[in-house]
Design a protein around this motif. Structure first.
Motif, PDB file in Angstrom:
ATOM      1  N   ALA A 308       0.812  -1.219   0.000  1.00  0.00           N
ATOM      2  CA  ALA A 308       0.000   0.000   0.000  1.00  0.00           C
ATOM      3  C   ALA A 308       0.841   1.262   0.000  1.00  0.00           C
ATOM      4  O   ALA A 308       0.336   2.339  -0.330  1.00  0.00           O
ATOM      5  CB  ALA A 308      -0.929   0.001   1.219  1.00  0.00           C
ATOM      6  N   THR A 309       2.133   1.171   0.349  1.00  0.00           N
ATOM      7  CA  THR A 309       2.994   2.356   0.426  1.00  0.00           C
ATOM      8  C   THR A 309       3.970   2.470  -0.726  1.00  0.00           C
ATOM      9  O   THR A 309       4.762   3.417  -0.768  1.00  0.00           O
ATOM     10  CB  THR A 309       3.789   2.336   1.741  1.00  0.00           C
ATOM     11  N   LEU A 310       3.946   1.548  -1.667  1.00  0.00           N
ATOM     12  CA  LEU A 310       4.969   1.520  -2.713  1.00  0.00           C
ATOM     13  C   LEU A 310       4.863   2.682  -3.689  1.00  0.00           C
ATOM     14  O   LEU A 310       5.840   2.989  -4.373  1.00  0.00           O
ATOM     15  CB  LEU A 310       4.891   0.197  -3.483  1.00  0.00           C
ATOM     16  N   ASP A 348      -3.773  -0.104  -9.358  1.00  0.00           N
ATOM     17  CA  ASP A 348      -4.039  -1.080  -8.307  1.00  0.00           C
ATOM     18  C   ASP A 348      -2.824  -1.983  -8.144  1.00  0.00           C
ATOM     19  O   ASP A 348      -2.336  -2.569  -9.124  1.00  0.00           O
ATOM     20  CB  ASP A 348      -5.275  -1.915  -8.648  1.00  0.00           C
ATOM     21  N   LEU A 349      -2.326  -2.093  -6.923  1.00  0.00           N
ATOM     22  CA  LEU A 349      -1.197  -2.953  -6.602  1.00  0.00           C
ATOM     23  C   LEU A 349      -1.686  -4.047  -5.661  1.00  0.00           C
ATOM     24  O   LEU A 349      -2.321  -3.756  -4.640  1.00  0.00           O
ATOM     25  CB  LEU A 349      -0.068  -2.167  -5.933  1.00  0.00           C
ATOM     26  N   ALA A 350      -1.375  -5.278  -5.997  1.00  0.00           N
ATOM     27  CA  ALA A 350      -1.812  -6.407  -5.181  1.00  0.00           C
ATOM     28  C   ALA A 350      -0.694  -7.443  -5.127  1.00  0.00           C
ATOM     29  O   ALA A 350      -0.072  -7.757  -6.152  1.00  0.00           O
ATOM     30  CB  ALA A 350      -3.081  -7.038  -5.753  1.00  0.00           C
ATOM     31  N   PRO A 351      -0.409  -7.982  -3.949  1.00  0.00           N
ATOM     32  CA  PRO A 351       0.618  -9.020  -3.849  1.00  0.00           C
ATOM     33  C   PRO A 351       0.121 -10.343  -4.420  1.00  0.00           C
ATOM     34  O   PRO A 351      -1.050 -10.691  -4.279  1.00  0.00           O
ATOM     35  CB  PRO A 351       0.862  -9.117  -2.335  1.00  0.00           C
ATOM     36  N   ARG A 352       1.009 -11.068  -5.074  1.00  0.00           N
ATOM     37  CA  ARG A 352       0.670 -12.391  -5.570  1.00  0.00           C
ATOM     38  C   ARG A 352       0.706 -13.385  -4.413  1.00  0.00           C
ATOM     39  O   ARG A 352       1.513 -13.268  -3.496  1.00  0.00           O
ATOM     40  CB  ARG A 352       1.649 -12.843  -6.660  1.00  0.00           C
ATOM     41  N   ALA A 353      -0.199 -14.343  -4.481  1.00  0.00           N
ATOM     42  CA  ALA A 353      -0.250 -15.350  -3.414  1.00  0.00           C
ATOM     43  C   ALA A 353       1.050 -16.139  -3.332  1.00  0.00           C
ATOM     44  O   ALA A 353       1.517 -16.472  -2.233  1.00  0.00           O
ATOM     45  CB  ALA A 353      -1.435 -16.288  -3.651  1.00  0.00           C
ATOM     46  N   ALA A 354       1.662 -16.415  -4.487  1.00  0.00           N
ATOM     47  CA  ALA A 354       2.897 -17.189  -4.515  1.00  0.00           C
ATOM     48  C   ALA A 354       4.129 -16.312  -4.356  1.00  0.00           C
ATOM     49  O   ALA A 354       5.259 -16.819  -4.372  1.00  0.00           O
ATOM     50  CB  ALA A 354       2.998 -17.976  -5.828  1.00  0.00           C
TER      51      ALA A 354
END
Length: 377
Positions: A308-310, A348-354
């Motif tokens: 969220a801060t990137l 939109d930035l979202a982390p990948r599960a893997a």
């Protein structure tokens, strides 16, 4: 501090209330007078008695009523005027009290204090709406000012570093003439290139924030292919598979800014990846009236609070893994966010599960972008 007003609005409201009551009372008394006159005898009672030969019981005539009614009416109107003014003064004070709080908050904001809030309670009326809107504005201003101060401090620190390195190298060259000048020149060139890169990034970020540029038709898929082709040697050097997929995604905007946006995303995906065997996928597509660019890369798992801060300026993400010594200037995603907002899009930035990151950019498609361009012209 500005001098407080001498109850101008409150006095006017009180006079308005008193005037309204005075006019209403006058009309009421006039109606009563007209109504009473309809039932009063016009002639003298003795004349009526002689005419009909009977005893007639009558009340006072008009002249008698007027002599008794006029003073009482005057006293009643005077009381209405006084009571209307006093009551209007009290009610106006109650009604204008929220404006006094808002005025005090505005004075504090004008003096540089943005941390206070009105937080007006009670039912949601016009004053409550104004108070909430003012609190929201103060919150946005405080956040914006804090962000600008943080940005200025970080920019000063980042610019000072290469300049200090250059100064140190120059001092070494001056004090030690026997030192290898080739090495000094190479290090001086690197420091100077870093300063130039940071300056260009700051200028580009400022340009994107202003949103002043010439719009033209741009295909994000072509920009993705160009960025992938440019950064392919960097990806191959790090053993990362780079692939561009998808179809045409037309939008309207600055080709230069959008290319920098795509390039920054792909470069970040390559640099912040697995040490070896990583992948980067750049995908473009048209979704109804929206053009979509999606950059997905492998890497370590990222906590959502870090993701969220990137997009904050000079936020490099210390927990993200780099496959080399490439540190950048910490403005890559900040520039991307600025360019996206300048093109009326969303990021939109979202982390990948893997592990890794998925960055999705949505900008208006050809129809919406063209409509916006026509409106802005």
């Amino acid at each position: 501090m500005a001098r407080r007003p001498e109850h101008g609005a409150r006095l006017r409201l009180a006079l308005s209330y008193a005037g309204f009551l005075f006019v209403a009372g006058t009309l009421l008394l006039a109606v009563m007078w007209v109504f009473v006159l309809r039932w009063l005898p016009v002639q003298d009672p003795r004349a009526i008695q002689e005419r009909f030969g009977a005893v007639v019981i009558v009340g006072p005539n008009r002249s008698d009523l007027l002599r008794g009614f006029a003073p009482a009416a005057a006293v009643a109107l005077a009381l209405l005027l006084v009571l209307g003014f006093l009551g209007g003064w009290f009610l106006a004070g109650r009604m204008l009290a929220p404006l006094t709080r808002i005025t005090d908050a505005a004075r504090l904001a004008g003096a540089g204090s943005l941390s206070h809030r009105i937080r007006m309670r009670g039912r949601r009326d016009e004053f409550r709406e104004l108070s909430d809107a003012f609190d929201s504005m103060l919150q946005q201003l405080e956040s914006h000012v804090a962000e600008q101060r943080r940005f200025a401090a970080n920019a000063s620190h980042e610019l000072r570093t290469p300049l200090a390195i250059s100064q140190t190298l120059l001092d070494v060259a001056r004090k030690d003439p026997t030192r290898d000048r080739g090495e000094l020149i190479e290090r001086l060139h690197e420091a100077n290139a870093r300063a130039i890169g940071l300056t260009e990034a700051l200028l580009l970020l400022s340009r994107g924030d202003r949103g002043h540029f010439t719009r033209e038709s741009v295909d994000l898929s072509l920009l993705a292919e160009e960025a992938a082709e440019t950064l392919l040697p960097l990806a191959e050097q790090r053993g990362i598979t780079l692939e561009a997929t998808g179809g045409a995604a037309l939008t309207s905007g600055s080709a230069e800014l959008l290319l920098r946006m795509v390039t920054n995303l792909v470069q970040n995906a390559v640099v912040h990846n697995l040490p070896e065997g990583g992948t980067v996928t750049v995908h473009t597509e048209a979704d109804a009236d929206t053009s979509v660019l999606r950059v997905e890369n492998t890497g370590r798992r990222l906590p959502p609070e870090l993701v969220a801060t990137l997009t904050e300026p000079f936020r490099r993400g210390t927990e993200r893994v780099r496959t080399d010594g490439h540190a950048g200037v910490g403005l890559g995603l900040a520039i991307v966010d600025s360019v996206v907002r300048a093109h009326d899009g969303t990021l939109d930035l979202a982390p990948r599960a893997a592990g890794g990151l998925i960055v999705t950019v949505r900008v208006p498609g050809t129809r919406r972008a063209a409509g916006h361009q026509g409106n802005s012209g």
